[in-house]
Design an enzyme around this catalytic site. Structure first.
Site, mmCIF file in Angstrom:
data_model
loop_
_atom_site.group_PDB
_atom_site.id
_atom_site.type_symbol
_atom_site.label_atom_id
_atom_site.label_comp_id
_atom_site.label_asym_id
_atom_site.label_seq_id
_atom_site.Cartn_x
_atom_site.Cartn_y
_atom_site.Cartn_z
ATOM 1 N N MET A 26 0.842 -1.197 0.000
ATOM 2 C CA MET A 26 0.000 0.000 0.000
ATOM 3 C C MET A 26 0.883 1.254 0.000
ATOM 4 S SD MET A 26 -3.417 -0.952 2.024
ATOM 5 C CE MET A 26 -2.819 -0.809 3.685
ATOM 6 N N GLY A 27 2.158 1.087 -0.372
ATOM 7 C CA GLY A 27 3.036 2.242 -0.498
ATOM 8 C C GLY A 27 3.556 2.768 0.830
ATOM 9 N N LEU A 29 6.705 3.214 1.281
ATOM 10 C CA LEU A 29 7.609 2.067 1.377
ATOM 11 C C LEU A 29 8.694 2.275 2.422
ATOM 12 C CD1 LEU A 29 8.027 1.287 -2.438
ATOM 13 C CD2 LEU A 29 6.372 0.321 -0.821
ATOM 14 N N HIS A 30 9.045 1.173 3.084
ATOM 15 C CA HIS A 30 10.143 1.178 4.053
ATOM 16 C C HIS A 30 10.975 -0.079 3.823
ATOM 17 C CE1 HIS A 30 7.655 -1.765 6.078
ATOM 18 N NE2 HIS A 30 6.669 -0.890 6.191
ATOM 19 N N HIS A 33 9.235 -3.454 3.221
ATOM 20 C CA HIS A 33 8.766 -3.697 1.848
ATOM 21 C C HIS A 33 9.957 -4.035 0.931
ATOM 22 C CE1 HIS A 33 5.537 -0.659 3.144
ATOM 23 N NE2 HIS A 33 4.844 -1.737 2.859
ATOM 24 N N GLN A 57 -10.457 -2.768 2.148
ATOM 25 C CA GLN A 57 -9.967 -3.449 3.356
ATOM 26 C C GLN A 57 -9.946 -2.551 4.582
ATOM 27 O OE1 GLN A 57 -6.067 -4.254 1.473
ATOM 28 N NE2 GLN A 57 -5.191 -3.824 3.479
ATOM 29 N N LYS A 146 5.001 -10.049 9.449
ATOM 30 C CA LYS A 146 4.477 -9.058 10.390
ATOM 31 C C LYS A 146 2.948 -9.130 10.400
ATOM 32 C CE LYS A 146 3.794 -4.245 10.991
ATOM 33 N NZ LYS A 146 2.491 -4.262 10.344
ATOM 34 N N SER A 183 4.252 1.385 7.697
ATOM 35 C CA SER A 183 3.982 2.706 7.102
ATOM 36 C C SER A 183 3.325 3.617 8.127
ATOM 37 C CB SER A 183 3.063 2.555 5.893
ATOM 38 O OG SER A 183 3.605 1.628 4.997
HETATM 39 P P1 AMP Z 1 1.453 -2.898 3.473
HETATM 40 O O1 AMP Z 1 2.002 -1.855 2.548
HETATM 41 O O2 AMP Z 1 1.450 -2.494 4.909
HETATM 42 O O3 AMP Z 1 0.150 -3.474 3.001
HETATM 43 O O4 AMP Z 1 2.492 -4.103 3.417
HETATM 44 C C1 AMP Z 1 2.810 -4.720 2.200
HETATM 45 C C2 AMP Z 1 3.549 -5.994 2.504
HETATM 46 O O5 AMP Z 1 4.727 -5.695 3.234
HETATM 47 C C3 AMP Z 1 2.728 -6.958 3.368
HETATM 48 O O6 AMP Z 1 2.941 -8.277 2.909
HETATM 49 C C4 AMP Z 1 3.322 -6.759 4.748
HETATM 50 O O7 AMP Z 1 3.206 -7.895 5.587
HETATM 51 C C5 AMP Z 1 4.779 -6.495 4.404
HETATM 52 N N1 AMP Z 1 5.443 -5.785 5.492
HETATM 53 C C6 AMP Z 1 4.995 -4.679 6.131
HETATM 54 N N2 AMP Z 1 5.841 -4.335 7.120
HETATM 55 C C7 AMP Z 1 6.835 -5.250 7.110
HETATM 56 C C8 AMP Z 1 8.019 -5.444 7.880
HETATM 57 N N3 AMP Z 1 8.323 -4.638 8.888
HETATM 58 N N4 AMP Z 1 8.813 -6.492 7.583
HETATM 59 C C9 AMP Z 1 8.496 -7.337 6.566
HETATM 60 N N5 AMP Z 1 7.401 -7.198 5.790
HETATM 61 C C10 AMP Z 1 6.589 -6.182 6.059
#
Ligand code: AMP
Length: 274
Positions: A26-27, A29-30, A33, A57, A146, A183
């Protein structure tokens, strides 16, 4: 880097013989991601990163509104992956007008933890992931541990729908003080950020005493400890083998401790293997 807002245009640019890895995000990014993208690169010829804040969601409209979005910064961060394909759709590239989530039946699994506390959330997640998998037909797709319940949900989804994508779970990447990268972390004030580093301490304490105390004793002490943390509201704490509640065929039989809390207005989740 190739950036597309239309999935049809994106698909035209992929050579059919190549293996494709998909990293849905969902952007904002860190490094969490980026670690998924690195893993995808090590296992596929082409990597697609989707950046899309999926409205279906979000059970809380305010949460959707304040979810951080920063596409310019995201594209800068993705520059380190020379050939990455980035998919940045608008709603109408994925949803019909007024389309809502599909309703799924994943059994009792979705009555637990995130399913229980965020009604409709998993239907929204499954809806968008089903769409992305059917559009891009990736060989592999990468998700973070996570969001462990989400990872299991997606494994269940692919098995139920007979989707031929291998779902890969990836380690949680943490800040130096142990806070799981998210994020949402950047929405916290300095004071809230200080409280957030206590989350991993609670989980590690549970891990330490897991073999000595029973679950209720551990949960009560977690509740007591969390009351002492500034701006901290515990939503749930669980210890369980979550896979037992899902219908996935390959089970690892892991016991994990899970936590969800609010720090001020920011909702955070984390888990560790015990
Ligand atoms: P999101 O942008 O929050 O929807 O996350 C996208 C993907 O990145 C999902 O599969 C999350 O589980 C994964 N993700 C988010 N935070 C972390 C993290 N700290 N370490 C590893 N994967 C992550």
């Amino acid at each position: 880097m190739r950036v597309y807002s239309s999935h049809k245009e994106l698909l035209k640019s992929i050579k059919h013989k190549l293996s494709v890895g998909l990293v849905p995000t969902m952007g904002s990014l860190h490094e969490g991601h980026l670690s998924l993208i690195e893993k995808a690169y090590s296992e596929n010829d082409e990597v697609i990163v989707s950046i899309y804040v999926n409205p279906t969601q979000f059970n809380d409209k305010e949460d959707l509104k304040k979810y951080p979005r920063n596409i310019k910064e995201d594209l800068k961060k993705l520059n380190r992956f020379e050939n990455v394909i980035v998919y940045t759709p608008e709603n109408n590239d994925l949803y019909q007008k007024n389309e809502s989530s599909k309703q799924y039946d994943f059994g009792s699994f979705t009555n637990l933890m995130e399913g229980k506390h965020r009604p409709g959330h998993f239907d929204g997640v499954a809806t968008i992931i089903e769409k992305l998998f059917k559009i891009f037909n990736p060989d592999n797709a990468y998700f973070g541990e996570k969001d462990f319940q989400q990872l299991l949900l997606i494994k269940t989804l692919t098995e139920q729908l007979d989707i031929n994508t291998n779902v890969v779970g990836c380690d949680t990447i943490r800040e130096p003080d142990g806070l799981a990268m998210s994020s949402r972390n950047k929405l916290m004030s300095d004071k809230e950020r200080k409280s957030a580093k206590e989350i991993i301490k609670l989980l590690l304490w549970a891990k330490e005493v897991y073999s000595k105390f029973d679950f209720v004793q551990i949960r009560d002490e977690i509740k007591n400890r969390s009351k002492l943390i500034d701006s901290f509201k515990l939503e749930y704490f669980e210890i369980m083998n979550l896979e037992e509640f899902s219908s996935i065929s390959k089970k690892n039989n892991e016991i994990r401790a899970f936590i969800a809390c609010r720090i001020g207005n920011i909702r955070l989740i984390d888990n560790i293997k015990l």
